[in-house]
Design an enzyme around this catalytic site. Structure first.
Site, PDB file in Angstrom:
ATOM      1  N   CYS A 123      -2.540  -5.161   7.943  1.00 27.53           N
ATOM      2  CA  CYS A 123      -2.211  -4.461   6.715  1.00 27.53           C
ATOM      3  C   CYS A 123      -3.181  -4.851   5.623  1.00 27.53           C
ATOM      4  CB  CYS A 123      -0.772  -4.782   6.284  1.00 27.53           C
ATOM      5  SG  CYS A 123      -0.317  -4.060   4.709  1.00 27.53           S
ATOM      6  N   GLY A 124      -3.670  -3.868   4.893  1.00 30.33           N
ATOM      7  CA  GLY A 124      -4.623  -4.157   3.843  1.00 30.33           C
ATOM      8  C   GLY A 124      -4.039  -4.135   2.455  1.00 30.33           C
TER       9      GLY A 124
END
Length: 279
Positions: A123-124
């Site tokens: 996840c960014g």
């Protein structure tokens, strides 16, 4: 222009394979045989800016300086590499630390963001506290011609030269840069798809490689945070080996980014800004 064979100006992996992978034993279900295989390693990297903890990211323990620079640019923490005054790495084993000294202007902007990231390889946008931070106002690109069709011919096979860790142990993504002459120049790998792109962006900046007329290639799915990173880096064409998400496509069109999907068994698909692929 004819497609050229990859020219590795900066090898994708500068360190021996054991630095990024280790050999582990496994057995079959009946416990009648034992063998070993190489698995990619990951470490927890704690990042502090001006002695204030900002993020903990799970990363592949290679090219960490590139990652810090690319992460700082791609996350909007700094506007230019000149905002980084010093960068020191420490730690050992599965725990690593990065102390980054940045300009007062960048540090003030960082404090205004009020972000505390607890990042993972998948996840960014973890830890973003407001929608405005997830969907920031970014500069629209001036626009660039689409790459010639021959630049993309056999690209999946050609970039394998820039995936030594992936070839050795699997379980990692890659990001590769092609210059304005259609030459593959350098690549970076990581367990996190956005980490790999951060490393690539950081390497381009640190090696002062011009991105004008070039393109970034990612082996992973193309979601919003990858679009944001290339926009902030000023790269005008992104090629993804997996499909983009709808939101990623909307942002690419809105910001004049060339977005091309390269399916495994069919012709390239240009999603932005043109609707048809023009060789």
């Amino acid at each position: 222009m004819n497609a050229k064979h990859p020219v590795c100006a900066a090898p994708a992996l500068q360190t021996p394979a054991p630095a990024a992978s280790q050999s582990y034993q496994f057995c079959n279900l009946e416990h009648t045989s034992v063998a070993s295989t190489a698995l990619a390693e990951e470490v927890a990297l704690a990042i502090a800016y001006n002695d204030i903890s900002q993020a903990v990211m799970l990363v592949t323990p290679t090219d960490l300086e590139d990652f810090i620079v690319g992460f700082s640019i791609g996350s909007g923490i700094i506007a230019d590499v000149s905002d980084i005054y010093d960068l020191k790495l420490s730690g050992s084993g599965s725990t690593q630390y990065a102390q980054v000294q940045i300009s007062s202007r960048a540090f003030w902007n960082l404090k205004q963001q009020r972000r505390q990231l607890a990042g993972t390889s998948g996840c960014g946008l973890c830890g973003v506290e407001a929608v405005e931070q997830a969907l920031p106002d970014l500069q629209v690109l001036p626009g660039a011609p689409l790459p010639p069709a021959e630049w993309l011919e056999g690209l999946r096979q050609r970039i394998s030269a820039f995936q030594p860790l992936g070839q050795y142990s699997g379980a990692v993504h890659a990001a590769v840069f092609m210059n304005s002459q259609g030459e593959l120049l350098l690549g970076r790998e990581d367990i996190g798809r956005h980490n790999a792109l951060d490393k690539l962006i950081g390497a381009l900046i640190r090696q002062k490689i011009s991105t004008e007329g070039g393109l970034a290639i990612v082996t992973s799915r193309c979601s919003l945070e990858l679009i944001q990173k290339v926009l902030r880096a000023g790269i005008q064409t992104l090629v993804s080996l997996s499909s983009p998400t709808g939101l990623a496509l909307q942002w690419a069109r809105r910001h004049n980014l060339n977005l091309i999907h390269l399916p495994q068994k069919s012709a390239p698909r240009v999603y932005s800004p043109a609707m048809e692929y023009q060789p």
